[in-house]
Scaffold this active site. Structure first.
Site, PDB file in Angstrom:
ATOM      1  N   CYS A  97       8.073  34.979   2.763  1.00 28.11           N
ATOM      2  CA  CYS A  97       7.984  36.944   3.358  1.00 28.11           C
ATOM      3  C   CYS A  97       8.035  37.292   2.614  1.00 28.11           C
ATOM      4  O   CYS A  97       9.993  36.828   1.882  1.00 28.11           O
ATOM      5  CB  CYS A  97       7.694  36.598   4.826  1.00 28.11           C
ATOM      6  SG  CYS A  97       7.048  38.280   5.110  1.00 28.11           S
ATOM      7  N   CYS A 132      12.897  39.474   8.281  1.00 29.97           N
ATOM      8  CA  CYS A 132      12.624  40.014   9.415  1.00 29.97           C
ATOM      9  C   CYS A 132      14.307  38.848   9.544  1.00 29.97           C
ATOM     10  O   CYS A 132      14.511  37.939   9.027  1.00 29.97           O
ATOM     11  CB  CYS A 132      11.693  39.428  10.640  1.00 29.97           C
ATOM     12  SG  CYS A 132      10.657  41.393   9.965  1.00 29.97           S
ATOM     13  N   CYS A 155      13.261  35.737  11.818  1.00 25.22           N
ATOM     14  CA  CYS A 155      12.307  34.884  11.102  1.00 25.22           C
ATOM     15  C   CYS A 155      12.446  33.561  10.234  1.00 25.22           C
ATOM     16  O   CYS A 155      13.429  34.048   9.085  1.00 25.22           O
ATOM     17  CB  CYS A 155      10.885  35.388  10.461  1.00 25.22           C
ATOM     18  SG  CYS A 155       9.685  34.660  10.366  1.00 25.22           S
ATOM     19  N   CYS A 191       6.614  29.476  16.762  1.00 27.87           N
ATOM     20  CA  CYS A 191       6.730  32.100  16.151  1.00 27.87           C
ATOM     21  C   CYS A 191       8.304  31.803  15.399  1.00 27.87           C
ATOM     22  O   CYS A 191       9.084  31.383  15.824  1.00 27.87           O
ATOM     23  CB  CYS A 191       6.843  32.471  17.099  1.00 27.87           C
ATOM     24  SG  CYS A 191       5.324  32.691  17.621  1.00 27.87           S
TER      25      CYS A 191
HETATM   26  N1  SAH Z   1       4.679  39.246   9.914  1.00 31.97           N
HETATM   27  C1  SAH Z   1       3.462  39.010  10.696  1.00 31.97           C
HETATM   28  C2  SAH Z   1       2.983  38.091  10.853  1.00 31.97           C
HETATM   29  C3  SAH Z   1       4.262  36.783  10.710  1.00 31.97           C
HETATM   30  S1  SAH Z   1       4.915  36.858  12.168  1.00 31.97           S
HETATM   31  C4  SAH Z   1       4.342  40.062  11.835  1.00 31.97           C
HETATM   32  O1  SAH Z   1       5.608  39.826  11.645  1.00 31.97           O
HETATM   33  O2  SAH Z   1       3.752  39.931  12.403  1.00 31.97           O
HETATM   34  C5  SAH Z   1       4.101  36.202  13.625  1.00 31.97           C
HETATM   35  C6  SAH Z   1       5.002  36.783  14.291  1.00 31.97           C
HETATM   36  O3  SAH Z   1       6.118  35.939  14.767  1.00 31.97           O
HETATM   37  C7  SAH Z   1       5.444  38.239  14.728  1.00 31.97           C
HETATM   38  O4  SAH Z   1       5.432  39.128  16.133  1.00 31.97           O
HETATM   39  C8  SAH Z   1       7.112  37.399  14.363  1.00 31.97           C
HETATM   40  O5  SAH Z   1       7.886  38.877  15.541  1.00 31.97           O
HETATM   41  C9  SAH Z   1       7.342  36.504  15.166  1.00 31.97           C
HETATM   42  N2  SAH Z   1       8.295  35.320  15.191  1.00 31.97           N
HETATM   43  C10 SAH Z   1       9.119  35.410  14.190  1.00 31.97           C
HETATM   44  N3  SAH Z   1       9.956  35.005  13.997  1.00 31.97           N
HETATM   45  C11 SAH Z   1      10.589  34.345  15.272  1.00 31.97           C
HETATM   46  C12 SAH Z   1      11.713  33.931  16.818  1.00 31.97           C
HETATM   47  N4  SAH Z   1      12.240  33.452  15.521  1.00 31.97           N
HETATM   48  N5  SAH Z   1      11.374  33.418  17.936  1.00 31.97           N
HETATM   49  C13 SAH Z   1       9.642  33.815  18.198  1.00 31.97           C
HETATM   50  N6  SAH Z   1       9.339  34.945  17.918  1.00 31.97           N
HETATM   51  C14 SAH Z   1       9.245  34.933  15.682  1.00 31.97           C
END
Ligand code: SAH
Length: 353
Positions: free
Chosen positions: A117, A121, A124, A346
């Site tokens: 990606c 973020c 993530c 997630c």
């Molecule tokens: N790029 C898209 C889809 C992928 S992330 C988006 O940002 O929505 C899918 C979900 O998982 C998002 O809400 C993201 O913020 C959440 N997420 C990512 N990393 C996470 C983590 N370490 N713990 C909990 N949720 C997380």
């Protein structure tokens, strides 16, 4: 060694494209409907099973076309929740993951749209692995098809675009895949059972609202404050929150759907009293609900910088936070962590290419 000649991949083609293909090869174009039905309803990947198609045509398809885009490499099931993570390899040996989450009355499949990606973020794991390439529509729908085949009678009831990648950056293949899932000829899935989740790409949200898709939209919000959001989601510097809120307001109005805000709870970052107040204000302006997600550790990635400092909000504080929102008539869902023992929760999806 001479490289195998590339065949025409039928998975991921729209019904129109399939029909056009058959016209091109001198066949009646309803063959497209037949193939579509075999692939998406019978989950068949073998031309020889498609007995309503004449043998000579099946032979032609065998020679010219392919029904394969992904290879299933590994399947891991969580002991605690039954969540299963599937690791796939693409034709060019890239790895992607999908996650199947069994719940009481549904089986939700979380699919990927990119290898890695580009958004970075800070909470993530996929972001930490960097970006490799976009997936094709065929590779996106094939995650569903391969897993549907694998689980047999147990049906996939819901699809969420919440795996690796940002769906709205890989817009055309994402939309094409969702059009296939929601097509009137595809049985068992409907637009209300498909959710596209985005970190917020305003012009693409607007474009989506002009399409006929009308699927559910989730915005990864995580903070109502631009300075904090920019720290944990660098894309917010390019597209500040207000631009996204303007876009989702249009989306909610056009599609008459409620927007979901995803909100991963980070200790002392977005779980404070002022965050509750800002969320209440935000929810009053757009028909919406909030999905509170416990932060899943990404320590196994050995991240540096702010990623290393992020801590989950304690469970009891998440409940308090939820109650304060509910007291203000806001719909709040508490998501349980699914499959963190196999790094399938997630934001934990990340694979070495
Ligand atoms: N790029 C898209 C889809 C992928 S992330 C988006 O940002 O929505 C899918 C979900 O998982 C998002 O809400 C993201 O913020 C959440 N997420 C990512 N990393 C996470 C983590 N370490 N713990 C909990 N949720 C997380």
């Amino acid at each position: 060694m001479k490289e195998k000649e590339k065949k025409f991949v039928l998975k991921g083609l729209s019904l129109n494209e399939l029909n056009n293909y058959f016209e091109r090869i001198g066949e009646p174009n309803y063959r497209g409907n037949q193939i579509f039905n075999w692939i998406y309803n019978h989950i068949s990947f073998d031309f020889n099973e498609m007995l309503n198609i004449p043998k000579s045509t099946r032979q032609h398809l065998e020679d010219e076309c392919d029904l394969k885009t992904l290879t299933l490499v590994k399947e891991q099931k969580s002991n605690s929740t039954g969540t299963t993570k599937f690791l796939f390899e693409t034709f060019d040996r890239k790895k992607i993951e999908s996650v199947l989450i069994p719940e009481k009355e549904r089986n939700t499949l979380c699919i990927s749209t990119q290898v890695g990606c580009p958004l970075d973020c800070k909470f993530c794991a996929t972001g930490l692995m960097g970006f490799n390439r976009n997936l094709s529509a065929g590779e996106i729908v094939d995650q569903y098809l391969m897993i549907a085949k694998e689980i047999g009678k147990e049906k996939i009831t819901n699809i969420v675009y919440m795996g690796m990648g940002e769906p709205l950056i890989n817009y055309d293949p994402t939309i094409k895949s969702a059009e296939i899932f929601t097509h009137e000829l595809t049985k068992g899935l409907s637009r209300t059972r498909i959710t596209i989740s985005t970190a917020g790409i305003p012009n693409k949200i607007k474009e989506l609202s002009e399409s006929n898709l009308r699927v559910k939209l989730a915005l990864s919000l995580h903070s109502c404050f631009d300075d904090i959001r920019s720290k944990i989601m660098p894309i917010n510097k390019k597209y500040p929150l207000q631009q996204n809120l303007d876009a989702i307001k249009i989306y909610a109005k056009k599609t008459k759907t409620r927007i979901t805000y995803e909100y991963t709870m980070l200790k002392n970052i977005n779980d404070r009293e002022e965050d509750v107040k800002a969320l209440i204000k935000l929810c009053r302006s757009i028909p919406s609900k909030i999905n509170l997600i416990p932060f899943n550790s990404i320590k196994h990635m050995n991240p540096g910088g702010i990623s290393n400092e992020l801590e989950p909000t304690l469970q009891k504080n998440i409940l308090e936070f939820a109650n304060k929102l509910r007291e203000n008539n806001i719909t709040v869902m508490l998501r349980e962590t699914q499959g963190d023992d196999i790094s399938a929760a997630c934001g934990q999806l990340a694979v070495k290419s």
